[in-house]
Motif scaffolding. Structure first.
Motif, PDB file in Angstrom:
ATOM      1  N   GLU A  70       0.830  -1.198   0.000  1.00 22.00           N
ATOM      2  CA  GLU A  70       0.000   0.000   0.000  1.00 22.00           C
ATOM      3  C   GLU A  70       0.870   1.254   0.000  1.00 22.00           C
ATOM      4  O   GLU A  70       1.792   1.392   0.804  1.00 22.00           O
ATOM      5  CB  GLU A  70      -0.899  -0.004   1.235  1.00 22.00           C
ATOM      6  CG  GLU A  70      -1.968   1.063   1.221  1.00 22.00           C
ATOM      7  CD  GLU A  70      -2.914   0.890   2.384  1.00 22.00           C
ATOM      8  OE1 GLU A  70      -3.125   1.877   3.090  1.00 22.00           O
ATOM      9  OE2 GLU A  70      -3.394  -0.230   2.587  1.00 22.00           O
ATOM     10  N   GLY A  71       0.596   2.141  -0.935  1.00 17.15           N
ATOM     11  CA  GLY A  71       1.342   3.392  -1.024  1.00 17.15           C
ATOM     12  C   GLY A  71       2.690   3.260  -1.707  1.00 17.15           C
ATOM     13  O   GLY A  71       3.475   4.202  -1.721  1.00 17.15           O
ATOM     14  N   VAL A  72       2.985   2.100  -2.249  1.00 11.67           N
ATOM     15  CA  VAL A  72       4.266   1.879  -2.919  1.00 11.67           C
ATOM     16  C   VAL A  72       4.129   2.295  -4.381  1.00 11.67           C
ATOM     17  O   VAL A  72       3.149   1.952  -5.047  1.00 11.67           O
ATOM     18  CB  VAL A  72       4.686   0.395  -2.822  1.00 11.67           C
ATOM     19  CG1 VAL A  72       5.966   0.134  -3.580  1.00 11.67           C
ATOM     20  CG2 VAL A  72       4.840  -0.003  -1.375  1.00 11.67           C
ATOM     21  N   ARG A  95       8.861   0.996  -7.485  1.00 11.17           N
ATOM     22  CA  ARG A  95       9.322   0.276  -6.282  1.00 11.17           C
ATOM     23  C   ARG A  95       8.698  -1.112  -6.217  1.00 11.17           C
ATOM     24  O   ARG A  95       9.344  -2.069  -5.802  1.00 11.17           O
ATOM     25  CB  ARG A  95       8.992   1.073  -5.031  1.00 11.17           C
ATOM     26  CG  ARG A  95       9.746   2.371  -4.945  1.00 11.17           C
ATOM     27  CD  ARG A  95      10.514   2.438  -3.668  1.00 11.17           C
ATOM     28  NE  ARG A  95      11.142   3.728  -3.583  1.00 11.17           N
ATOM     29  CZ  ARG A  95      12.442   3.893  -3.494  1.00 11.17           C
ATOM     30  NH1 ARG A  95      13.224   2.833  -3.454  1.00 11.17           N
ATOM     31  NH2 ARG A  95      12.972   5.086  -3.406  1.00 11.17           N
ATOM     32  N   ALA A  96       7.425  -1.230  -6.608  1.00 13.63           N
ATOM     33  CA  ALA A  96       6.780  -2.539  -6.634  1.00 13.63           C
ATOM     34  C   ALA A  96       7.463  -3.439  -7.658  1.00 13.63           C
ATOM     35  O   ALA A  96       7.675  -4.629  -7.411  1.00 13.63           O
ATOM     36  CB  ALA A  96       5.291  -2.391  -6.953  1.00 13.63           C
ATOM     37  N   GLY A 145       9.443  -6.914  -6.887  1.00 12.27           N
ATOM     38  CA  GLY A 145       9.177  -8.162  -7.601  1.00 12.27           C
ATOM     39  C   GLY A 145      10.440  -8.765  -8.187  1.00 12.27           C
ATOM     40  O   GLY A 145      10.664  -9.977  -8.092  1.00 12.27           O
ATOM     41  N   MET A 146      11.263  -7.940  -8.810  1.00 15.90           N
ATOM     42  CA  MET A 146      12.519  -8.431  -9.388  1.00 15.90           C
ATOM     43  C   MET A 146      13.444  -8.965  -8.293  1.00 15.90           C
ATOM     44  O   MET A 146      14.031 -10.037  -8.434  1.00 15.90           O
ATOM     45  CB  MET A 146      13.226  -7.309 -10.162  1.00 15.90           C
ATOM     46  CG  MET A 146      12.517  -6.893 -11.421  1.00 15.90           C
ATOM     47  SD  MET A 146      12.526  -8.176 -12.669  1.00 15.90           S
ATOM     48  CE  MET A 146      14.254  -8.275 -13.030  1.00 15.90           C
ATOM     49  N   ALA A 147      13.577  -8.197  -7.218  1.00 15.48           N
ATOM     50  CA  ALA A 147      14.468  -8.610  -6.133  1.00 15.48           C
ATOM     51  C   ALA A 147      13.968  -9.899  -5.475  1.00 15.48           C
ATOM     52  O   ALA A 147      14.769 -10.786  -5.156  1.00 15.48           O
ATOM     53  CB  ALA A 147      14.593  -7.504  -5.095  1.00 15.48           C
TER      54      ALA A 147
END
Length: 142
Positions: A107-109, A113-114, A118-120
């Motif tokens: 939430e709020g990302v 950054r999301a 996901g990649m990380a």
């Protein structure tokens, strides 16, 4: 006592990882207050990431070639099956997040950054799977 080939293998691996991390963070050291809109910073970052990947690849190949045949087989097995298991785990976690089973987690990302999360998470899951299967192989095959 650890034999010379194993020491060289670990040394190549360490130099590859440490050097790649240092190269990737070089633009942040050069630019005092980097801004995403600064073209020079973006170009330097892209160039350093490409050089860091090439550096890590070269030293990884060198480490693999220095390893004994048994260690090479363990590495191939662990990367193939361990990283596949990691991908499956990452997809299951994605499914939980996408279905709403983890409310408020992102939430709020911002979308970037999301995407980075996901990649990380995929890469961390692959590495964790590789490490688990490598440890299993080492414990059961000796």
């Amino acid at each position: 006592m650890i034999d010379r080939r194993s020491i060289q293998t670990y040394a190549f691996g360490a130099v590859g990882v440490i050097g790649a991390i240092a190269i990737m963070f070089a633009p942040r050291m050069v630019f005092s207050h980097p801004a995403a809109a600064d073209g020079a910073y973006v170009a330097a970052t892209l160039a350093c990431v490409a050089v860091a990947f090439a550096w890590a690849l070269w030293f990884s190949v060198a480490a693999f070639r220095r390893a004994e045949e048994f260690a090479q087989e363990r590495t191939k097995f662990a990367w193939y099956w361990g990283s596949m298991a990691g991908v499956v785990v990452a997809v299951l976690i994605y499914g939980l997040i996408a279905s709403g089973a983890a409310p408020g987690l992102l939430e709020g990302v911002t979308p970037i950054r999301a995407f980075g999360f996901g990649m990380a998470s995929l890469l961390v899951a692959q590495l964790a799977g590789r490490l688990v299967l490598s440890a299993w192989w080492r414990a059961t095959k000796r």
